[in-house]
Design a protein around this motif. Sequence first.
Motif, PDB file in Angstrom:
ATOM      1  N   PHE A 260      11.784  -2.561  -2.001  1.00  0.00           N
ATOM      2  CA  PHE A 260      11.560  -2.219  -0.596  1.00  0.00           C
ATOM      3  C   PHE A 260      11.685  -3.468   0.257  1.00  0.00           C
ATOM      4  CE2 PHE A 260       7.514  -2.314  -3.025  1.00  0.00           C
ATOM      5  CZ  PHE A 260       7.082  -3.564  -2.634  1.00  0.00           C
ATOM      6  N   ASP A 261      11.778  -3.267   1.563  1.00  0.00           N
ATOM      7  CA  ASP A 261      11.743  -4.408   2.480  1.00  0.00           C
ATOM      8  C   ASP A 261      10.300  -4.759   2.747  1.00  0.00           C
ATOM      9  OD1 ASP A 261      14.449  -4.522   2.726  1.00  0.00           O
ATOM     10  OD2 ASP A 261      14.503  -3.168   4.472  1.00  0.00           O
ATOM     11  N   THR A 263       7.033  -5.743   4.750  1.00  0.00           N
ATOM     12  CA  THR A 263       6.617  -5.540   6.142  1.00  0.00           C
ATOM     13  C   THR A 263       6.480  -6.913   6.793  1.00  0.00           C
ATOM     14  OG1 THR A 263       4.264  -5.686   5.625  1.00  0.00           O
ATOM     15  CG2 THR A 263       5.259  -3.494   5.504  1.00  0.00           C
ATOM     16  N   GLN A 266       3.407  -8.579   5.590  1.00  0.00           N
ATOM     17  CA  GLN A 266       3.531  -9.171   4.251  1.00  0.00           C
ATOM     18  C   GLN A 266       4.264 -10.508   4.309  1.00  0.00           C
ATOM     19  OE1 GLN A 266       5.326  -5.637   2.510  1.00  0.00           O
ATOM     20  NE2 GLN A 266       3.708  -5.527   0.955  1.00  0.00           N
ATOM     21  N   VAL A 291      -6.148  -0.320   2.139  1.00  0.00           N
ATOM     22  CA  VAL A 291      -5.594   0.248   0.915  1.00  0.00           C
ATOM     23  C   VAL A 291      -4.147   0.663   1.178  1.00  0.00           C
ATOM     24  CG1 VAL A 291      -7.650   1.032  -0.282  1.00  0.00           C
ATOM     25  CG2 VAL A 291      -6.743   2.404   1.559  1.00  0.00           C
ATOM     26  N   GLY A 292      -3.277   0.293   0.253  1.00  0.00           N
ATOM     27  CA  GLY A 292      -1.883   0.681   0.373  1.00  0.00           C
ATOM     28  C   GLY A 292      -1.042  -0.229   1.246  1.00  0.00           C
ATOM     29  N   SER A 293      -1.621  -1.322   1.741  1.00  0.00           N
ATOM     30  CA  SER A 293      -0.863  -2.188   2.645  1.00  0.00           C
ATOM     31  C   SER A 293       0.087  -3.109   1.882  1.00  0.00           C
ATOM     32  CB  SER A 293      -1.811  -3.007   3.526  1.00  0.00           C
ATOM     33  OG  SER A 293      -2.666  -3.791   2.734  1.00  0.00           O
ATOM     34  N   GLY A 294      -0.001  -3.107   0.563  1.00  0.00           N
ATOM     35  CA  GLY A 294       0.959  -3.876  -0.223  1.00  0.00           C
ATOM     36  C   GLY A 294       0.533  -5.301  -0.530  1.00  0.00           C
ATOM     37  N   LYS A 295      -0.739  -5.473  -0.891  1.00  0.00           N
ATOM     38  CA  LYS A 295      -1.221  -6.811  -1.210  1.00  0.00           C
ATOM     39  C   LYS A 295      -0.593  -7.336  -2.502  1.00  0.00           C
ATOM     40  CE  LYS A 295      -5.558  -5.383  -0.883  1.00  0.00           C
ATOM     41  NZ  LYS A 295      -5.362  -4.088  -0.229  1.00  0.00           N
ATOM     42  N   THR A 296      -0.348  -6.409  -3.437  1.00  0.00           N
ATOM     43  CA  THR A 296       0.160  -6.842  -4.738  1.00  0.00           C
ATOM     44  C   THR A 296       1.494  -7.572  -4.616  1.00  0.00           C
ATOM     45  OG1 THR A 296      -0.797  -4.767  -5.496  1.00  0.00           O
ATOM     46  CG2 THR A 296       0.365  -6.071  -7.122  1.00  0.00           C
ATOM     47  N   PRO A 468       3.331  -0.175   5.055  1.00  0.00           N
ATOM     48  CA  PRO A 468       4.776  -0.039   4.876  1.00  0.00           C
ATOM     49  C   PRO A 468       5.322   1.144   5.668  1.00  0.00           C
ATOM     50  CG  PRO A 468       3.742  -0.457   2.764  1.00  0.00           C
ATOM     51  CD  PRO A 468       2.637  -0.307   3.756  1.00  0.00           C
ATOM     52  N   ARG A 471       4.881   5.587   5.782  1.00  0.00           N
ATOM     53  CA  ARG A 471       3.598   6.122   5.309  1.00  0.00           C
ATOM     54  C   ARG A 471       3.046   7.119   6.311  1.00  0.00           C
ATOM     55  NH1 ARG A 471       1.284   2.344   1.857  1.00  0.00           N
ATOM     56  NH2 ARG A 471       2.947   2.051   0.364  1.00  0.00           N
ATOM     57  N   ASN A 574      -2.321   2.862  -8.683  1.00  0.00           N
ATOM     58  CA  ASN A 574      -1.165   3.202  -7.854  1.00  0.00           C
ATOM     59  C   ASN A 574      -0.272   4.229  -8.550  1.00  0.00           C
ATOM     60  OD1 ASN A 574       0.550   2.928  -5.646  1.00  0.00           O
ATOM     61  ND2 ASN A 574       1.812   1.426  -6.728  1.00  0.00           N
ATOM     62  N   ARG A 603       0.403   7.049  -1.140  1.00  0.00           N
ATOM     63  CA  ARG A 603       0.975   5.719  -1.400  1.00  0.00           C
ATOM     64  C   ARG A 603       2.487   5.755  -1.453  1.00  0.00           C
ATOM     65  NH1 ARG A 603      -3.307   2.503  -2.779  1.00  0.00           N
ATOM     66  NH2 ARG A 603      -2.144   0.890  -3.852  1.00  0.00           N
TER      67      ARG A 603
HETATM   68  P1  ADP Z   1      -2.856  -2.481  -1.978  1.00  0.00           P
HETATM   69  O1  ADP Z   1      -2.747  -3.328  -0.763  1.00  0.00           O
HETATM   70  O2  ADP Z   1      -3.797  -1.335  -1.796  1.00  0.00           O
HETATM   71  O3  ADP Z   1      -3.161  -3.285  -3.208  1.00  0.00           O
HETATM   72  P2  ADP Z   1      -0.359  -2.015  -3.319  1.00  0.00           P
HETATM   73  O4  ADP Z   1       0.029  -3.420  -3.402  1.00  0.00           O
HETATM   74  O5  ADP Z   1      -0.854  -1.354  -4.554  1.00  0.00           O
HETATM   75  O6  ADP Z   1      -1.416  -1.808  -2.151  1.00  0.00           O
HETATM   76  O7  ADP Z   1       0.870  -1.207  -2.711  1.00  0.00           O
HETATM   77  C1  ADP Z   1       0.810   0.175  -2.490  1.00  0.00           C
HETATM   78  C2  ADP Z   1       2.162   0.814  -2.692  1.00  0.00           C
HETATM   79  O8  ADP Z   1       3.046   0.446  -1.649  1.00  0.00           O
HETATM   80  C3  ADP Z   1       2.845   0.428  -3.975  1.00  0.00           C
HETATM   81  O9  ADP Z   1       3.464   1.583  -4.509  1.00  0.00           O
HETATM   82  C4  ADP Z   1       3.875  -0.575  -3.535  1.00  0.00           C
HETATM   83  O10 ADP Z   1       4.976  -0.594  -4.403  1.00  0.00           O
HETATM   84  C5  ADP Z   1       4.253  -0.066  -2.185  1.00  0.00           C
HETATM   85  N1  ADP Z   1       4.714  -1.086  -1.232  1.00  0.00           N
HETATM   86  C6  ADP Z   1       4.227  -2.343  -1.072  1.00  0.00           C
HETATM   87  N2  ADP Z   1       4.869  -2.978  -0.073  1.00  0.00           N
HETATM   88  C7  ADP Z   1       5.769  -2.099   0.426  1.00  0.00           C
HETATM   89  C8  ADP Z   1       6.740  -2.156   1.474  1.00  0.00           C
HETATM   90  N3  ADP Z   1       6.903  -3.259   2.212  1.00  0.00           N
HETATM   91  N4  ADP Z   1       7.477  -1.051   1.705  1.00  0.00           N
HETATM   92  C9  ADP Z   1       7.310   0.056   0.969  1.00  0.00           C
HETATM   93  N5  ADP Z   1       6.438   0.182  -0.028  1.00  0.00           N
HETATM   94  C10 ADP Z   1       5.665  -0.879  -0.305  1.00  0.00           C
END
Ligand code: ADP
Length: 712
Positions: A260-261, A263, A266, A291-296, A468, A471, A574, A603
Motif C-alpha cells: 500500500f501507499d 499515509t 506514517q 487502532v488500525g492507523s498502521g503503526k506496524t 489509511p 477505511r 489483524n 481493518r
Molecule cells: P495498528 O496501528 O492498529 O497497529 P496495523 O499496523 O496493524 O495497525 O495496521 C492495520 C492494517 O492496515 C493492516 O492490515 C495494515 O496492513 C494496513 N495498513 C497499514 N498502513 C496502511 C496504508 N498506508 N494503507 C493501507 N493499509 C494500510
Amino acid sequence: MPLNMFSKVEDIKGVGPKTREIMEKSGIVTVRDLLYYLPRTYENFTNVTTLSEIRPGKVVIRGKISELRIIKTKRRNFTITEGVIHDKTDAIRVIWFNQPYRVKQFDKDKDYYFTGTYDYKGGRYQLTSPRAELASEVDKAIENGFKPIYSVKGSFKSENFKRIFETLRPEFAFIPDLLPVSKSSPDFVKPGARADALFKAHFAEDEKEVKEARKYLAYEELFELILAANLNKKENQKLRASVIPFDAEKIRQVVEKLPFDLTNAQRRAAFEIFKDLEKNVPMNRLLQGDVGSGKTAVAALAAFAAANAGYQVAFLAPTAILASQHADSLNNLLAPLGVSVALLTGATKNKPALKARIKSGAVDLVVGTHALITDDTEFKKLALCIIDEQHRFGVNQRQKLLAKTVTSATASVISRVAKTADLENPDFASIKKPLAPHLLMMTATPIPRSLQLAIFGDLDVSTLNELPKGRQPVVTKIINEINFTDDLYPKVREYLASGQQVYWICRTIEDSSRSETISVKKQAEKLKNIFKDRTVTFLHGRMKTEEKDKIMSDFSSGKIDILVSTTVVEVGVNVPNANLMVIMDADGYGLAQLHQLRGRVGRGKNSAICYLVSPDDAEPARRLKVLEKSNDGFYLAEADLKLRGPGEIYGSLQHGAMSLQFASLTNSKLISAASNEAKKSAEEFAKHPEELQNYPELAFSIKKYQQLTTLN
Ligand code: ADP
Ligand code: MG
C-alpha cells in the motif's frame, strides 16, 4: 518535632498487628502512606433533603424503608432489589443491582441515611444503589455533619480509619514540607501548605476545605511527576546510542515493497524516527495512533533501518498471538531484503539454539513476547527496541529489556542510576556515556492532551492522526439479547454469506455459578447450534500457545467462520476479512478496551459492524453510547477522562503500577493548569538536581515515577 513520615503504622498508638495487616492490603505501610490515604468521598449529612423537595442528582436523604423485594430478571444470576423509602413528606423508589442481601439488611422501624444518585432510569425516577447507614449510628459518630468515607477492604470499616486519624490529629501540625518553594511556585505552595492540605483532607468540615486540600495535593503529585520526567530526560542525554544512518535508497526499496501507499502521517512519523536514529543519544519516542492507523508499518521501517546498518532489533509484543503475527508479516516484508527475522515466545522450540544465534548476531530482528527478555537472552549488537502496545508491559519488563544492551556492566550502572535520584552518582560519572538502545514505544491508547505533559513529559511523541485511505468507520450498535433472533443473527448470516468472518467476544472462559456472564465455551456451543453449517471455534488465554497460534492462523486464513474468544484478541490482531464483531456483556469493559476490541474489525476496505451487547434490564452505560457515536480514539480518550477520571486511565496504561491518585480527584482542566504551573517550577528545580538531596522525601517519591515513565 517533625513527624517521621517513614515510621511504620504499627508505631501509631492503637494500631495492632491485625490492623497493620489489613492496612498493608491497601498498600499502607508507613505513616506517610497512611496520611496519603485520602477519603474516597465525603458525606454531607448537613444537607439532608426531604423527599418532597428531592431533585435529580446526588442526594442524602433520611427515612425508613419498606416493601423490599427481590426481582428476578431474565438474565441468569442478575437480580434487582427494590424498595420504597419514605419520610414524613413523601416516598421514593430505591433499587440495588445484584445486592440481594439488602432485603434483609434493614429494620423497617428505624431511620437510615441513604446517599446516592437520584435520577430518571427505566421510565421513572429512582434512587439507584445508594449507601445506607443506620441514622442513630451516624448521628453518634459525627459532630459536624461532614464525614470522610475511606475505601476499605474486608472487615475494616471507614470508621476505623477515622479513629486512627483522630489519634494522629495532634501530629498533623508537624508534617514536614515536601515541595521546594521558589519564585515560580504558585501562591498556595508555601511553608506549612502540605500539613494544612493533609489536615483538611482528613478533617474537612465543608466542601471548600476539601477543594483546597485537593488542589494542593494534585499540584504536589503533578510536580513530582513532571520533575521526574525532567530528570529522566537529562539522564537520557547522558547516555550514548548507536548511530543509525539514514539510507534513503534502501528505505525507498522497502516502502515500494509495501502492498500500500503510506499515509502522510506514517511518512511523517517514520521521518521523525529516522532523524532520532541518526543521533548518538538514545531515542525515547512514543508512536501513538488509533487502532488500525498502521503503526506496524512504521515500526517495520525503523527496524529495517537498524538492521540495514548492521545492528540488531528487539520487537516486543504483549501476546504470543500478536508476536507470531508480527514475525510473519515482518518476515514477508524484510527477508527478501536480506534481514533475518526470528520469533521467540514461550512456545519456541529449541530455544537454546535460537538464543545462540541471537547472541552471535546471526539474527537481525527478534520478535517476541516477554520470553525475549528473560535473563539468558543476549544480543550482540542491540541498537533498537520496539515495544508494541507498550502500556501492556510492566515497568520491570521494560527495564529488563534495557539491560540487554551491549555490556552488562553499563546496563547495571544504568539501572542503578535509574533507581536513584542522585544524578551525580560517582559510579555513573566514571563510565563515560554508557550505551543504550534507541527505544520506540507504540500505543493505540492515546493519552488525552491535557495529561500528556504530566504523564509522558520526557517522551517525544509521534502521532498517526490519519487512517489509511478507504477505511470506513465501524458502525457500532448497542443491542439487547432479546433482539438477537430478529436483528443480530440475520446480520451475522449476511456477513458469513459474503465470505466474511466474525469475532464473538465473551468475558469468561468457563461458566461458573458466581458469574452472570456467558462463557466462550457455552457461547461457542450455542452458536454451533444456530449456525450449523459454519465452523465455530473458541479461543482463550489459558490455551497452550501452539493451540492458540493454530486457531489464530486458521482464522487468518479463513478456515474458521466464527471465532468465539476472550479479550486475548484485544490487542493488535489483524484479520482484515473479519468485519463483524459481537461483544457480550459490553457493560463490563472500559471505554478504551472496547475501542481496542472494536478495532479488530474494519481493518480492510469492507464496511464493518460492532454490536455491544448490554443487559436487557439496565440502561446501557454511558460509555457504550459514547462508543456508538464515535470511532475516534482521541475523542474517546477525552470522553473517558471525563467519565472516569485520569487516575483510572493512567492506571490502565501502566497496569496499575501508578495512578494519579489526587489529580484524579480533580478535573482535567485543573490538571492542565496545575501541570503548566508545575512545569515551570519543576524545570527550574531540575537545573540543579543536586538540590534534591535537601529534599529527601521528594527524592524518594520521584524515584518511583522515574522508573515508570521511561526505560532509560
Ligand atoms: P495498528 O496501528 O492498529 O497497529 P496495523 O499496523 O496493524 O495497525 O495496521 C492495520 C492494517 O492496515 C493492516 O492490515 C495494515 O496492513 C494496513 N495498513 C497499514 N498502513 C496502511 C496504508 N498506508 N494503507 C493501507 N493499509 C494500510
Ligand atoms: Mg498494532
